[in-house]
Design a protein around this motif. Sequence first.
Motif, PDB file in Angstrom:
ATOM      1  N   MET A   1       0.856  -1.171   0.000  1.00 37.50           N
ATOM      2  CA  MET A   1       0.000   0.000   0.000  1.00 37.50           C
ATOM      3  C   MET A   1       0.892   1.221   0.000  1.00 37.50           C
ATOM      4  O   MET A   1       1.877   1.275   0.721  1.00 37.50           O
ATOM      5  N   LEU A   2       0.513   2.188  -0.803  1.00 41.81           N
ATOM      6  CA  LEU A   2       1.284   3.419  -0.927  1.00 41.81           C
ATOM      7  C   LEU A   2       0.363   4.606  -0.678  1.00 41.81           C
ATOM      8  O   LEU A   2      -0.778   4.625  -1.150  1.00 41.81           O
ATOM      9  N   LEU A   3       0.849   5.596   0.054  1.00 46.41           N
ATOM     10  CA  LEU A   3       0.128   6.848   0.272  1.00 46.41           C
ATOM     11  C   LEU A   3       0.949   7.948  -0.374  1.00 46.41           C
ATOM     12  O   LEU A   3       2.140   8.091  -0.091  1.00 46.41           O
ATOM     13  N   THR A   4       0.322   8.741  -1.263  1.00 46.87           N
ATOM     14  CA  THR A   4       1.060   9.762  -1.991  1.00 46.87           C
ATOM     15  C   THR A   4       0.235  11.023  -2.195  1.00 46.87           C
ATOM     16  O   THR A   4      -0.992  10.979  -2.171  1.00 46.87           O
ATOM     17  N   THR A   5       0.934  12.137  -2.397  1.00 44.04           N
ATOM     18  CA  THR A   5       0.292  13.370  -2.839  1.00 44.04           C
ATOM     19  C   THR A   5       0.623  13.615  -4.311  1.00 44.04           C
ATOM     20  O   THR A   5       0.173  14.587  -4.884  1.00 44.04           O
ATOM     21  N   ASP A   9       1.178  11.355 -11.349  1.00 44.60           N
ATOM     22  CA  ASP A   9       2.138  10.331 -11.762  1.00 44.60           C
ATOM     23  C   ASP A   9       1.717   8.937 -11.319  1.00 44.60           C
ATOM     24  O   ASP A   9       1.820   7.976 -12.078  1.00 44.60           O
ATOM     25  N   PHE A  10       1.242   8.810 -10.075  1.00 42.60           N
ATOM     26  CA  PHE A  10       0.892   7.477  -9.585  1.00 42.60           C
ATOM     27  C   PHE A  10      -0.400   6.953 -10.183  1.00 42.60           C
ATOM     28  O   PHE A  10      -0.574   5.743 -10.318  1.00 42.60           O
ATOM     29  N   GLU A  11      -1.306   7.833 -10.576  1.00 43.87           N
ATOM     30  CA  GLU A  11      -2.507   7.373 -11.272  1.00 43.87           C
ATOM     31  C   GLU A  11      -2.120   6.796 -12.634  1.00 43.87           C
ATOM     32  O   GLU A  11      -2.608   5.738 -13.027  1.00 43.87           O
ATOM     33  N   ILE A  12      -1.206   7.454 -13.313  1.00 46.47           N
ATOM     34  CA  ILE A  12      -0.715   6.945 -14.605  1.00 46.47           C
ATOM     35  C   ILE A  12      -0.006   5.614 -14.409  1.00 46.47           C
ATOM     36  O   ILE A  12      -0.243   4.651 -15.144  1.00 46.47           O
ATOM     37  N   LEU A  13       0.862   5.531 -13.413  1.00 47.09           N
ATOM     38  CA  LEU A  13       1.575   4.280 -13.145  1.00 47.09           C
ATOM     39  C   LEU A  13       0.629   3.141 -12.786  1.00 47.09           C
ATOM     40  O   LEU A  13       0.825   2.005 -13.207  1.00 47.09           O
ATOM     41  N   GLY A  22      -2.188  -1.396  -3.899  1.00 40.80           N
ATOM     42  CA  GLY A  22      -3.130  -0.290  -3.789  1.00 40.80           C
ATOM     43  C   GLY A  22      -2.412   1.025  -3.583  1.00 40.80           C
ATOM     44  O   GLY A  22      -1.330   1.066  -2.996  1.00 40.80           O
ATOM     45  N   ILE A  23      -2.999   2.085  -4.108  1.00 39.13           N
ATOM     46  CA  ILE A  23      -2.426   3.418  -3.986  1.00 39.13           C
ATOM     47  C   ILE A  23      -3.497   4.338  -3.421  1.00 39.13           C
ATOM     48  O   ILE A  23      -4.569   4.493  -3.998  1.00 39.13           O
ATOM     49  N   LEU A  24      -3.199   4.919  -2.268  1.00 40.46           N
ATOM     50  CA  LEU A  24      -4.069   5.914  -1.654  1.00 40.46           C
ATOM     51  C   LEU A  24      -3.465   7.272  -1.970  1.00 40.46           C
ATOM     52  O   LEU A  24      -2.271   7.483  -1.759  1.00 40.46           O
ATOM     53  N   ALA A  25      -4.277   8.180  -2.478  1.00 38.61           N
ATOM     54  CA  ALA A  25      -3.759   9.467  -2.922  1.00 38.61           C
ATOM     55  C   ALA A  25      -4.547  10.607  -2.309  1.00 38.61           C
ATOM     56  O   ALA A  25      -5.755  10.502  -2.099  1.00 38.61           O
ATOM     57  N   THR A  26      -3.848  11.695  -2.011  1.00 37.26           N
ATOM     58  CA  THR A  26      -4.520  12.916  -1.569  1.00 37.26           C
ATOM     59  C   THR A  26      -4.155  14.016  -2.550  1.00 37.26           C
ATOM     60  O   THR A  26      -2.991  14.261  -2.824  1.00 37.26           O
ATOM     61  N   TYR A  27      -5.183  14.634  -3.098  1.00 37.10           N
ATOM     62  CA  TYR A  27      -4.977  15.755  -4.011  1.00 37.10           C
ATOM     63  C   TYR A  27      -4.725  17.006  -3.198  1.00 37.10           C
ATOM     64  O   TYR A  27      -5.423  17.277  -2.232  1.00 37.10           O
ATOM     65  N   ARG A  28      -3.713  17.749  -3.597  1.00 35.81           N
ATOM     66  CA  ARG A  28      -3.408  19.016  -2.937  1.00 35.81           C
ATOM     67  C   ARG A  28      -4.186  20.112  -3.645  1.00 35.81           C
ATOM     68  O   ARG A  28      -3.937  20.413  -4.801  1.00 35.81           O
ATOM     69  N   SER A  52     -14.722  -1.723   3.660  1.00 33.12           N
ATOM     70  CA  SER A  52     -14.294  -3.056   3.197  1.00 33.12           C
ATOM     71  C   SER A  52     -14.101  -3.138   1.685  1.00 33.12           C
ATOM     72  O   SER A  52     -14.200  -4.206   1.099  1.00 33.12           O
ATOM     73  N   ILE A  53     -13.818  -2.012   1.051  1.00 36.25           N
ATOM     74  CA  ILE A  53     -13.519  -2.006  -0.383  1.00 36.25           C
ATOM     75  C   ILE A  53     -12.162  -2.668  -0.608  1.00 36.25           C
ATOM     76  O   ILE A  53     -11.208  -2.416   0.141  1.00 36.25           O
ATOM     77  N   GLU A  54     -12.080  -3.503  -1.609  1.00 38.66           N
ATOM     78  CA  GLU A  54     -10.813  -4.148  -1.972  1.00 38.66           C
ATOM     79  C   GLU A  54      -9.899  -3.096  -2.592  1.00 38.66           C
ATOM     80  O   GLU A  54     -10.251  -2.473  -3.598  1.00 38.66           O
ATOM     81  N   LEU A  55      -8.729  -2.884  -2.014  1.00 42.90           N
ATOM     82  CA  LEU A  55      -7.815  -1.853  -2.489  1.00 42.90           C
ATOM     83  C   LEU A  55      -6.716  -2.390  -3.401  1.00 42.90           C
ATOM     84  O   LEU A  55      -6.039  -1.601  -4.066  1.00 42.90           O
ATOM     85  N   THR A  56      -6.537  -3.684  -3.442  1.00 47.82           N
ATOM     86  CA  THR A  56      -5.512  -4.255  -4.292  1.00 47.82           C
ATOM     87  C   THR A  56      -5.745  -3.825  -5.733  1.00 47.82           C
ATOM     88  O   THR A  56      -6.859  -3.909  -6.245  1.00 47.82           O
TER      89      THR A  56
END
Length: 67
Positions: A1-5, A9-13, A22-28, A52-56
């Motif tokens: 699991m990755l948390l990024t701002t 880039d990570f949405e494209i990846l 899974g990638i958790l992202a916060t928009y600035r 309980s959403i599957e994040l994988t």
Amino acid sequence: MLLTTNCRDFEILSQQDNKHNGILATYREYDFSKRMSRRDIVKAISNVEVSSIELTNQFMPLNTWNY
């Protein structure tokens, strides 16, 4: 699991290689009053966990989970 701002880039990846934990992202937001604080991020992650959403293999923006 990755948390990024770095959402762009990570949405494209995540679309190029959809095998990840899974990638958790916060928009600035440009409007500082709309930016998520650390407390907001923790609350949003808790809300995602309870759902309980599957994040994988998912790219998940946390901004919409901050309620």
